[in-house]
Scaffold this motif. Structure first.
Motif: not given
Length: 400
Positions: A352-373
């Motif tokens: 049920g977590t809602t995530a908010y991300l902010c930063g450069p694209l490599p960080f966003l891609r890596a973090t979003r991918t991990r959260l989807l996993e």
């Protein structure tokens, strides 16, 4: 909704247009600025134009919208449109400017693709353009109304009443409306546009996240941009602007803002991406929120980490919050497991977590991918990237 005839034409021509989209957008901007040099001088970010980032962002948004019309004809791609509309509203874009863009964009398409642009092809892409334009105009008019301004620039004179150095590269400014009017409301996570007059007479505009919510001022933070080219507006603000000066500042806008609720929240940032998220964290602390709050931050070192002390204080004020910080170049006694790039492997992410991300694209891609996993739905992962959004529309569901 795209007409049946145009859908078939767009589907057939999308590979050709997509393959030439970078050339088309580059030529479009050349034509636009030749006819309207004031737009480059006073509206568009000259640094992004020089680096080609704005061209790539425009190409990505057009292609993403066309694909959305074909693949999901009954669903408006609100994530895509909302991101663009908020940026346009912060800049004061108006309906008449869409006609100007149309003229030069379609001239660039015709010149690039030549005889391939038949009347039928031109009509189909014209339909795509105006579907996107009219949707954006409607959203932007709603944003202007919500901000209590007429469509067009909302920039007003603001007096600089405070300046604070956060790190060697980050400065925070506090401003108030020069006419004494009330501060505009905003949602944690939003930004303002700031316009400055540069030595060559240009009036350049940049967006900066609101990095706090003091009772008597708007607070935004600016990282000095260095590279090729250096940031001319960030450099101007760092080197020249002091308390007592006047800046032109817009009403707050931005589609990535802390939503109400009682479910778990994850705030993940890198570098100056912590600015909007520290405002979200401050809002949660101010509400004495009982939500589970997890903060993840990555930076080069402790001395580069803006709002480090505030992060610790706010986390301590919340009953169920924790922070995980990584430094690439730590100083002193720092855990090896928190050295290098951020790694969510050992971070608790509740259902049920809602995530908010902010930063450069490599960080966003890596973090979003991990959260989807980890099972966080794509619709519950919201991101903000500084500068042109070169990720816009990619790997996103139509509903966000």
């Amino acid at each position: 909704m795209l007409s049946e005839k145009s859908t078939a034409t767009i589907r057939a021509t999308l590979p050709a247009v997509g393959g030439a989209i970078d050339e088309i957008t580059g030529l479009f901007y050349d034509k636009l600025f030749a006819a309207h040099p004031e737009l480059l001088r006073d509206l568009f970010n000259r640094g992004n134009q020089a680096a080609g980032e704005q061209q790539r962002a425009l190409a990505g948004s057009i292609a993403a919208f066309a694909v959305a019309l074909i693949d999901h004809p009954d669903i408006r791609p609100d994530t895509l449109l909302g991101r663009i509309a908020h940026k346009h509203a912060s800049l004061g874009v108006t309906r008449d400017q869409y006609a100007i863009v149309h003229t030069h964009l379609f001239a660039a398409i015709a010149e690039t693709l030549g005889d391939a642009v038949t009347d039928e092809v031109a009509a189909a892409w014209d339909e795509v353009y105006w579907l996107m334009a009219h949707a954006l105009i409607a959203i932007e008019n709603g944003l202007y109304a919500e901000a209590g301004t007429e469509p067009g620039p909302s920039l007003r004179d603001h007096l600089v009443v405070g300046r604070r150095t956060e790190t060697d590269e980050v400065v925070t400014f506090l401003v108030r409306p020069a006419d004494g009017s009330p501060l505009p409301p905003f949602r944690p996570g939003q930004y303002v546009s700031v316009q400055v007059e540069l030595p060559d007479g240009a009036h350049q505009i940049r967006q900066y996240s609101l990095s706090g919510a003091p009772a008597d001022a708007l607070q935004f933070s600016v990282r000095r941009v260095t590279g090729t080219p250096d940031g001319e507006v960030s450099g101007h603000l760092h080197d020249r602007v002091r308390p007592g000066d006047v800046l032109r500042v817009s009403a707050p806008f931005g589609d990535v803002a802390l939503a109400d609720g009682d479910g778990p929240v994850l705030l993940a940032s890198a570098g100056i991406g912590c600015a909007p998220l520290i405002t979200m964290l401050g809002a949660l602390a101010g509400q004495r929120s009982k939500r589970r709050v997890t903060v993840v931050h990555a930076d080069r070192s402790r001395r580069d980490h803006a709002f480090h002390a505030e992060l610790g204080r706010l986390v301590a004020e919340l009953p169920d919050a924790e922070a995980h910080v990584w430094y690439e170049h730590p100083e002193g006694d720092w855990p090896a497991g928190r050295t290098g790039l951020a790694d969510l492997s050992g971070v608790r992410v509740d259902p049920g977590t809602t995530a908010y991300l902010c930063g450069p694209l490599p960080f966003l891609r890596a973090t979003r991918t991990r959260l989807l996993e980890l099972g966080v739905p794509a619709a519950d992962i919201h991101y903000e990237v500084f500068g042109p959004d070169l990720w816009l529309g990619r790997d996103e569901s139509p509903a966000g």
